[in-house]
Design a protein around this motif. Sequence first.
Motif, PDB file in Angstrom:
ATOM      1  N   ASP A 363       0.835  -1.199   0.000  1.00 29.57           N
ATOM      2  CA  ASP A 363       0.000   0.000   0.000  1.00 29.57           C
ATOM      3  C   ASP A 363       0.865   1.242   0.000  1.00 29.57           C
ATOM      4  OD1 ASP A 363      -2.323   1.658   0.302  1.00 29.57           O
ATOM      5  OD2 ASP A 363      -1.722   1.916   2.398  1.00 29.57           O
ATOM      6  N   ARG A 367      -2.245   3.790   4.378  1.00 33.00           N
ATOM      7  CA  ARG A 367      -3.514   3.515   5.038  1.00 33.00           C
ATOM      8  C   ARG A 367      -3.345   2.577   6.235  1.00 33.00           C
ATOM      9  NH1 ARG A 367      -7.193   1.995  -0.085  1.00 33.00           N
ATOM     10  NH2 ARG A 367      -5.250   1.095  -0.802  1.00 33.00           N
ATOM     11  N   SER A 368      -4.426   2.439   6.984  1.00 32.99           N
ATOM     12  CA  SER A 368      -4.415   1.600   8.182  1.00 32.99           C
ATOM     13  C   SER A 368      -4.228   0.129   7.801  1.00 32.99           C
ATOM     14  CB  SER A 368      -5.732   1.745   8.933  1.00 32.99           C
ATOM     15  OG  SER A 368      -6.775   1.164   8.179  1.00 32.99           O
ATOM     16  N   ALA A 371      -7.240  -1.352   6.356  1.00 35.27           N
ATOM     17  CA  ALA A 371      -7.434  -0.968   4.963  1.00 35.27           C
ATOM     18  C   ALA A 371      -6.483  -1.729   4.047  1.00 35.27           C
ATOM     19  CB  ALA A 371      -7.232   0.532   4.814  1.00 35.27           C
ATOM     20  N   GLN A 372      -5.261  -1.945   4.539  1.00 35.99           N
ATOM     21  CA  GLN A 372      -4.296  -2.690   3.728  1.00 35.99           C
ATOM     22  C   GLN A 372      -4.768  -4.124   3.494  1.00 35.99           C
ATOM     23  OE1 GLN A 372      -0.051  -2.128   4.930  1.00 35.99           O
ATOM     24  NE2 GLN A 372      -0.854  -0.632   6.372  1.00 35.99           N
ATOM     25  N   GLU A 375      -7.559  -4.227   1.093  1.00 36.68           N
ATOM     26  CA  GLU A 375      -7.041  -4.060  -0.266  1.00 36.68           C
ATOM     27  C   GLU A 375      -6.453  -5.375  -0.780  1.00 36.68           C
ATOM     28  OE1 GLU A 375      -7.346  -1.305  -1.988  1.00 36.68           O
ATOM     29  OE2 GLU A 375      -6.185  -1.920  -3.738  1.00 36.68           O
TER      30      GLU A 375
END
Length: 430
Positions: A363, A367-368, A371-372, A375
């Motif tokens: 990433d 991002r947090s 979130a990673q 993704e």
Amino acid sequence: MPHYQVVKGARDIFPDEILQWKHIEGVIHRLAALYGFNEIRTPVFEYTELFQRSIGSSTDIVGKEMFSFLPDPAGRSITLRPEMTAGVMRAALQKNLLAAAPVQKLYYISELFRKERPQAGRQRQFSQFGAELLGVSSPAAVAEVITFMMHVFEVLGLQGLTLRINTLGNMDDRKRYREALRNYLAPFYEQLDDASKERFEKNPLRILDSKNPEMQEIVTGAPKLHDYLGRESLDDFEKVLFYLSVRGIPFQIDHRLVRGLDYYSYTAFEVTSSALGAQDALGGGGRYDSLAVELGSSGEVPASGFAVGMERLLIAMQKQGLFSDLEAAAPSVFVIVQQQELFDQALEIVTRLRRAGISTVIDLAGRSMKAQLREANRMNAANALFVGSDELASGKCTMKDLRSSQQEECLLEEIIEKFRQSEPLNPPRS
RNA sequence: GUGAUUGUAGCUCAGUUGGUUAGAGCGCCAGGUUGUGGCCCUGGAGGUCGGGGGUUCGAGUCCCCUCAUUCACCCCA
């Protein structure tokens, strides 16, 4: 609502659909090699006269569908190519390819442009794949290009195709027939629609396949082209049909099939798909011995070819669910960074993995962790590699299999070694 | 070039005879779980109702124009 839109009749192709294109293109390239066709690429534009001479000034394509422009006020008019055959023939003649080798088998996948009103299966920018077989007058040549084309359809898994085929005879036959047809049509002249009146002079054959019911009515009593064919034309056609039969390719003889381009002689054919809408022609082609002379060649160059609409192929295949097993390439490893302070060190790991040939993403947006991971999940990554203070302190990595949710600690070298065994850097070509 | 069709959130679409701050599902973002995705729960962001004009106290809704879309004719891949 975005301020700018794609040009009317053009469209964007996004990554998920690119998978479908690559699949089709892969089959085309493979089969072309199987049949001994070599790829050719020519410019997207040509001098306008080339198309006027080859396609024919009485055709709709030349009459109203070309994108033409002047490159500079004093320059020669240039046209975005509306079809490929003229350009390929021009290139072959210009390079004198047939002098180097008397038989040329060429194929292409290329973008074309026609200024028409868009509808299902019709765009202003579209692409065709096709083949041109130059230098062979034997009926085996037409049979060869048809076989190649049908083989592509077969490997792609298409169903519901109809191959219609006809012979237009040689130039002498057509000349005699044209006269007979004019004599027949003359008393009906006032009843002809505008397009047919125009064709009456230039190319009355094309009145035959008019879809206007009134024209069809008039034409039913017309003399049949077939009755005007000489021995040579009939023998040629029979041979073509024989070769197709021998190869198990089903076809329908359609004596009204004429096709729009002026340069065809002998065999003409067209394939339609029941999966398409009103524009159901998937491809078509034929024999065009007179084209080379038309373009200034000193002698005739016997030639056979076809063109298939790529977008229509795509639509037909989508309708028939032939892309269901395509999968996007997913990264093997998604590197997850616990704290952004460790990003630079994580990047080093990413670089080492990529150098080892392991597809790896990270990433870049800071991002947090959640979130990673999300993704990674979205990208369908196989593994998550956690980089945190613990791992960096111990010199080990935490690797999580995102399918099974199993995770373990190991050295980076061990991970690289594991991948090397399961996915070789240079996989053998299939 | 001709005919018809449809334009409301990133996507698919609701929106009642014109009537308050225009909704849903999915997607996206965040939190629930300060080192762990999918599932679930909670919250959030995001809309010149294609554009312009008109009628009306009041228009997403009615009228006109315009732009765009889609399908079809013509023709073709």
